[in-house]
Write a protein that holds these residues in place. Structure first.
Motif, PDB file in Angstrom:
ATOM      1  N   GLY A  59      19.612 -24.668 -50.661  1.00  0.00           N
ATOM      2  CA  GLY A  59      19.631 -24.315 -52.071  1.00  0.00           C
ATOM      3  C   GLY A  59      18.245 -24.225 -52.655  1.00  0.00           C
ATOM      4  O   GLY A  59      17.223 -24.479 -51.995  1.00  0.00           O
ATOM      5  N   TYR A  60      18.225 -23.858 -53.931  1.00  0.00           N
ATOM      6  CA  TYR A  60      16.945 -23.604 -54.583  1.00  0.00           C
ATOM      7  C   TYR A  60      16.132 -24.886 -54.775  1.00  0.00           C
ATOM      8  O   TYR A  60      14.897 -24.833 -54.768  1.00  0.00           O
ATOM      9  CB  TYR A  60      17.176 -22.934 -55.940  1.00  0.00           C
ATOM     10  N   ASP A  61      16.781 -26.013 -54.960  1.00  0.00           N
ATOM     11  CA  ASP A  61      16.027 -27.257 -55.136  1.00  0.00           C
ATOM     12  C   ASP A  61      15.185 -27.562 -53.913  1.00  0.00           C
ATOM     13  O   ASP A  61      14.022 -27.970 -54.024  1.00  0.00           O
ATOM     14  CB  ASP A  61      16.985 -28.415 -55.414  1.00  0.00           C
ATOM     15  N   ILE A  63      14.186 -25.334 -51.697  1.00  0.00           N
ATOM     16  CA  ILE A  63      13.176 -24.287 -51.538  1.00  0.00           C
ATOM     17  C   ILE A  63      11.974 -24.542 -52.436  1.00  0.00           C
ATOM     18  O   ILE A  63      10.819 -24.506 -51.992  1.00  0.00           O
ATOM     19  CB  ILE A  63      13.789 -22.902 -51.835  1.00  0.00           C
ATOM     20  N   PHE A  64      12.237 -24.842 -53.710  1.00  0.00           N
ATOM     21  CA  PHE A  64      11.134 -25.019 -54.646  1.00  0.00           C
ATOM     22  C   PHE A  64      10.406 -26.348 -54.458  1.00  0.00           C
ATOM     23  O   PHE A  64       9.352 -26.558 -55.056  1.00  0.00           O
ATOM     24  CB  PHE A  64      11.653 -24.895 -56.078  1.00  0.00           C
ATOM     25  N   ASP A  69       7.086 -20.555 -55.723  1.00  0.00           N
ATOM     26  CA  ASP A  69       8.061 -19.569 -56.201  1.00  0.00           C
ATOM     27  C   ASP A  69       8.713 -18.904 -54.995  1.00  0.00           C
ATOM     28  O   ASP A  69       8.190 -18.949 -53.877  1.00  0.00           O
ATOM     29  CB  ASP A  69       7.384 -18.531 -57.093  1.00  0.00           C
ATOM     30  N   TYR A  70       9.893 -18.278 -55.248  1.00  0.00           N
ATOM     31  CA  TYR A  70      10.644 -17.671 -54.150  1.00  0.00           C
ATOM     32  C   TYR A  70      11.377 -16.443 -54.661  1.00  0.00           C
ATOM     33  O   TYR A  70      11.990 -16.466 -55.735  1.00  0.00           O
ATOM     34  CB  TYR A  70      11.637 -18.677 -53.564  1.00  0.00           C
ATOM     35  N   PRO A  72      14.372 -14.179 -53.581  1.00  0.00           N
ATOM     36  CA  PRO A  72      15.455 -14.102 -52.596  1.00  0.00           C
ATOM     37  C   PRO A  72      15.693 -12.689 -52.095  1.00  0.00           C
ATOM     38  O   PRO A  72      16.169 -12.509 -50.977  1.00  0.00           O
ATOM     39  CB  PRO A  72      16.665 -14.638 -53.372  1.00  0.00           C
TER      40      PRO A  72
END
Length: 489
Positions: A59-61, A63-64, A69-70, A72
């Motif tokens: 999930g984004y948590d 990833i960050f 920044d990302y 997708p």
């Protein structure tokens, strides 16, 4: 094309890992895009880039927590880091080692390696040397800045003796601290010169007098001047010893040992003169006193305490022990070889001056060093050829290590000037930020802030932390991080 609400993460299997082990990701570091493959990154799974391969399913948590920044859609990770350092760091995934590019600050590069979670053991040995040198420089700057801050600050909790002790120490050891300290440093320098001149004048026969026993002794006026100089040296040494914050370190310091050797012969000779005659023959006492008086030449080394040039020369020679060892080795080999050849070639001459090989050592020394007293010289043709070759080899042997020694001196001298300038710059930045942007803050205002810092801890923390490009981590317990736009000057 994925429909609205459909997951943008790649397909994963039941264990949470991607089905395709050769998945590629795009990493954007400081505007520089780089395509990386999972097959290479997984060689070092503990690094941050390897964690990017396995973080997509979290999930984004997740990833960050690894990147700034990302995107997708492009599967592109963004990092606000130094792109030049990153180009060097990714070499570990291809070559198994890292080389630091020329021009990159070693401390900043170390911070970049820590961010990308790459162990320092992968840094090549040649680059580790630059890193250790830079760390030593920062430690030296921090030490100098801390010493200046300690001199400026006065702890209100200290008793009166401690404050007096600190004032005496600054007065005797830190000429730059006040006008009185500079005057004392100049007086000490003059006393050293006067004492050295008096020692030389005392050996002139015309200035000596004859005592009751017919021996030539120094003139009473010169003796009185010598006594006054010794009194100053004694007072100076005692005050420095009493005010020293670390007595043991003071006593075993090299320069303080020189100071002690410059003072002790005077008092020992007095004791031998007045008491030694009762316990031993007068001749032995006079010989011992004369030997002790010769030791007065040690006081000329006291000039090194007041001369940064002599101190730089001393430290440069310490750094040049290897080159000096090579010089002595070259000369030792040449002396042994040419003295043996000279002895062998001169045996055919009936009036030879080469009586033995050890005696020929003296000839080889004065020949290879191009002194040539002429007391021993070859008389045969082969001996003269051997002498010519010996002094040519001597010139070459002496000239070879000279250039590295001079380079060490110049490098150390320039380094000391840079460190001094950096320490002053750091203090100016501390003064600027502690004064809340008042560039015109004076040294007195900085002293006031140091005193007020004892009552207001927050002000003291501001003074000890410089939020600048030359921030020294050793001056603060807090941990600070740099962005890629900051550099170490």
């Amino acid at each position: 094309i994925k429909m609205a609400g459909e997951s943008t993460f790649p397909d994963v299997d039941s264990n949470g890992s991607e089905k395709n082990e050769d998945v590629e990701i795009i990493v954007n570091v400081g505007g520089v895009r780089q395509v990386l493959y999972g097959e290479n990154l997984n060689r070092y799974p503990e690094t941050r880039l390897a964690e990017l391969i396995n973080c997509l399913s979290g999930g984004y948590d997740t990833i960050f927590s690894l990147c700034d920044d990302y995107d997708p859609g492009k599967r592109e990770f963004y990092f606000d880091r130094d792109p030049d350092a990153f180009k060097c760091i990714i070499d570990i995934y291809y070559f198994g080692e890292i080389h630091m590019k020329k021009g990159i600050c070693p401390i900043c590069f170390k911070n970049e390696m820590e961010f990308w979670k790459v162990d320092l053991k992968f840094l090549d040995d040649c680059c580790k040397t630059h890193l250790s040198e830079k760390k030593e420089e920062l430690e030296e700057i921090a030490r100098r800045v801390q010493l200046i801050l300690d001199d400026l600050g006065m702890d209100a909790s200290e008793n009166r003796w401690k404050r007096y002790q600190k004032c005496i120490w600054k007065l005797m050891e830190k000429p730059e601290s006040s006008y009185s300290a500079r005057v004392i440093a100049v007086l000490s320098f003059l006393f050293i010169l006067i004492s050295s001149v008096v020692m030389c004048l005392g050996t002139i026969p015309e200035l000596q007098i004859v005592d009751s026993e017919g021996n030539h002794v120094e003139h009473p006026m010169l003796d009185n001047i010598e006594t006054a100089c010794i009194g100053w040296f004694t007072l100076e040494y005692v005050l420095r010893l009493i005010s020293s914050p670390n007595k043991l370190r003071f006593v075993i310091s090299f320069m303080n040992i020189i100071d002690a050797f410059a003072i002790l012969p005077f008092y020992v000779s007095l004791v031998l003169t007045h008491l030694g005659a009762r316990m031993m023959e007068l001749t032995n006492v006079q010989q011992a006193v004369q030997a002790l008086r010769i030791m007065r030449i040690a006081r000329i080394f006291k000039l090194a305490r007041h001369s940064s040039g002599l101190q730089t020369l001393t430290y440069a020679l310490k750094r040049s022990f290897k080159e000096l060892g090579l010089l002595l080795m070259y000369l030792a080999v040449g002396i042994f070889v040419f003295s043996a050849l000279g002895y062998t070639m001169e045996q055919s001459h009936p009036e030879t001056l080469f009586k033995s090989i050890p005696q020929s050592f003296w000839w080889a020394i004065i020949t290879m060093t191009t002194v040539g007293y002429g007391d021993i010289y070859p008389k045969t043709t082969l001996g003269k050829l051997n002498a010519a070759v010996s002094f040519l080899c001597g010139v070459i042997a002496i000239a070879l290590p000279i250039h590295p020694i001079i380079n060490n001196f110049v490098r150390y001298y320039n380094k000391q000037r840079v460190l001094e300038t950096a320490a002053k710059h750091e203090l100016e930045l501390m003064e600027l930020y502690s004064g809340e942007g008042k560039i015109g803050s004076s040294k007195n205002e900085l002293e006031d802030l140091m005193r007020e810092g004892k009552e207001h801890p927050s002000w003291s923390r501001q003074l000890k932390v410089s939020h600048s490009d030359t921030f020294i981590h050793l001056l603060s317990d807090e941990k600070h991080y740099r962005t890629r736009l900051q550099s170490c000057k």
